[in-house]
Design an enzyme around this catalytic site. Sequence first.
Site, short mmCIF file in Angstrom:
data_model
loop_
_atom_site.label_atom_id
_atom_site.label_comp_id
_atom_site.label_asym_id
_atom_site.label_seq_id
_atom_site.Cartn_x
_atom_site.Cartn_y
_atom_site.Cartn_z
N ASP A 58 -4.56 -13.83 23.44
CA ASP A 58 -4.16 -15.22 24.12
C ASP A 58 -5.47 -16.24 24.38
OD1 ASP A 58 -2.36 -17.19 25.34
OD2 ASP A 58 -3.55 -16.59 26.97
N HIS A 61 7.18 -20.49 22.18
CA HIS A 61 7.06 -20.73 23.49
C HIS A 61 6.42 -22.14 23.88
CE1 HIS A 61 3.55 -18.85 23.87
NE2 HIS A 61 3.48 -19.36 25.09
N ASP A 62 5.44 -22.32 22.92
CA ASP A 62 4.52 -23.40 23.61
C ASP A 62 4.97 -24.76 22.82
OD1 ASP A 62 2.63 -22.59 25.27
OD2 ASP A 62 1.61 -21.51 23.67
N ASP A 102 2.26 -20.12 34.95
CA ASP A 102 1.98 -20.44 33.47
C ASP A 102 2.93 -19.50 32.57
OD1 ASP A 102 1.02 -21.80 31.31
OD2 ASP A 102 -0.70 -20.61 31.06
N GLN A 131 -5.84 -20.26 36.87
CA GLN A 131 -6.38 -19.42 36.07
C GLN A 131 -7.81 -19.48 35.94
OE1 GLN A 131 -3.56 -21.33 33.43
NE2 GLN A 131 -2.49 -19.39 32.69
N ARG A 168 -1.56 -9.69 21.09
CA ARG A 168 -1.70 -11.20 20.81
C ARG A 168 -2.70 -11.61 21.79
NH1 ARG A 168 -0.45 -15.76 23.81
NH2 ARG A 168 0.46 -17.30 22.63
N ARG A 206 7.73 -27.39 28.66
CA ARG A 206 7.95 -26.11 27.84
C ARG A 206 9.19 -25.26 27.95
NH1 ARG A 206 2.02 -23.67 27.75
NH2 ARG A 206 2.42 -24.11 29.82
N HIS A 233 -8.78 -15.79 30.95
CA HIS A 233 -8.58 -15.96 32.27
C HIS A 233 -7.84 -14.77 32.77
CE1 HIS A 233 -5.89 -18.42 29.95
NE2 HIS A 233 -5.01 -18.05 30.91
N GLU A 267 -4.33 -15.70 18.74
CA GLU A 267 -3.68 -16.69 19.03
C GLU A 267 -4.79 -17.83 19.26
OE1 GLU A 267 -1.56 -20.00 21.90
OE2 GLU A 267 -3.03 -18.64 22.52
#
Length: 655
Positions: free
Chosen positions: A294, A405-406, A147, A262, A292, A530, A190, A336
Amino acid sequence: MTASDAARRAAADRAWAELRPQLAAEAQAALGEEVDAFLARAELALFDVHEPLAVLYDEPDALMATAFRIVLAAAADRPAALRRLDRRREIDPGWFQRSRMQGYVCYVDHFCGTLDRLPEHLDYLAELGTTYLHLMPLLRPREGENDGGYAVADYRAVDPRLGTMADLERVAGALHERDMSLCIDLVLNHTAREHPWAQAWLAGDPAYAGFYSAFPDRQVPDAYDATIPEVFPDRAPGSFSWVPEACGGAGGWVWTTFWPYQWDLDYTNPAVTLAMLGEIVWLANRGVDVFRMDAVPFMGKRLGTTCQNQPEVHTLLQLLHALTRVAAPGVVFKAEAIVAPDDLVPYLGGHERYRPECELAYHNSLMVLLWSSLATQDARLARHALGRMRPIPPTTTWVTYVRGHDDIGWAVTDEDAAAIGVGGHSHRRFLNDFFAGHYPASSARGALFQENALTGDARISGSAASLCGIEDALERGDDAALEAGIRRLVLLYSVAFAWGGIPLLYMGDEIALLNDDRYLADPSRAPDNRWMHRPVMDWAAAQRRTDPTTLEGRVFGRIRQLGEVRRSQLALHGGAESTVFDAGSDAVLAWRRRSARSGTFVGLANFSATPQVVDADTVTGFGAFAPVLTSDGPPEVAGGRLVVPGLGFAWLAEP
Ligand code: GLC
């Protein structure tokens, strides 16, 4: 204070009175003359630590004692250079709100190969005006599919393909020497299933009991899945994955919100929270300035809900935040939380009363509304939705961005859409079609991501330049379309740079890098489109940035200028609030900023291809205002009206 507040404070005070003598003695031994500062920080954080512990867990006093010892040990290990930085930031707690703050986001391998090569590129970053560098996931991930690094197998090691922890520390040092700060991802919802915690849990090690959750049959998972929206419906439907070794070898459904590899940590277990705290402060001591945080909305689960933005999530973040800053007061958190506008402000501590949580949060709403305005050539939805967002606490600020990046998920609520007379579902569908280039009138070259046949939902992948029409124009050799594409890209960044908060430049946008299809050759990446907007830096193209006749020169020069002018504007300090207003044209997004220390700043962004006239009265009365930066030279002002050129922008300020 309510009665229960008073009771909780009294409980915190009692616990502190009991702990303090012993902790003070330990702190004296560990920290020497810094003991007073440490105890002062601990005392200041007391309520923000004890209350969350009492809300979340049993035996808060004992947990607080353990937690303070974790942060004391981290404070004692904190390198001298970072302590000096802490001291500066304790004097200047709003350091991340200054208008000099400007971010750059990149993957280490795609930008420069390995961490040890990064310092060679700091001149390039400085040329752009960068003061904040977000390096995309770089901790050791699991092998194979991971991921994009968000499946971490070891928080205390760097991905060996990128270098070592010592390299990361050197990068942090090199950044700090230039007064730049370092941001890295902290994946806390995770771990990879290969992480030692997960393996120990699976093996039945009592020290890791309850670190993750598994269910022997579908009863509980089905009950949760009934209300949880899927993140990756096409290849990872549902929120649970069957693991034959789970439940003592009998097999079980493990909670996996994202990909099956994950595994969600179970934060109802205080041992998980304390273990994660240990990883955070350890990384802080390597020189990380900004974490960050996540995917934080997913950390708390409640039956019958979406399992996002639950109250526990905020309580947990407040707890981790308060404790981290006792050890490392110079460190800040960035949320995020890619959620609806109403759910976003609480991540900055904006609750019924202010509770310190994250200092920074991605302004996902602004990002989405910018792309929406570009597609419709109409700023009404943005004006409405941004206009009704609650103000954020003045000690926090946004992180503003155009691309990351998403994928782009269209977080436009049905209510906001209805307010301007469009249907939410049909508008989101239109945006997908538009950016996937399904309309003849659209020059965007994106692709649908996670198309859900059942609901008709989808999100969009694609680089900013390709979504702005630059790829299409280049292919067709159409100069006018190319200029329009460049104007769109710069227009979006003109808002991100002047909205207030830290603007992030996503690697490659400064030279208009297009979609990159090389990921298709890598089987571990091919199924996730992505990667098309995670290009490899084209340094040969970057060389052309100083030549204003090239595409790269045209974009780089303008983006760089946005930063230069931004730095001179006091009103762009992140502590001030942006207020949107109607400037008399539906195509123009207009916003005003004023801080206690500055005059007013006005930003205007015209999303239509044709010039728009805005009314001076509604803006400010231009007399007292000077243009500080415009897309097309001195603006035309006539009879109390100002013309904003098609796909153009203007920044005005009181002199
Ligand atoms: C965040 C990341 C995304 C990742 C997810 C799971 O949303 O930005 O790339 O897939 O978290 O870690």
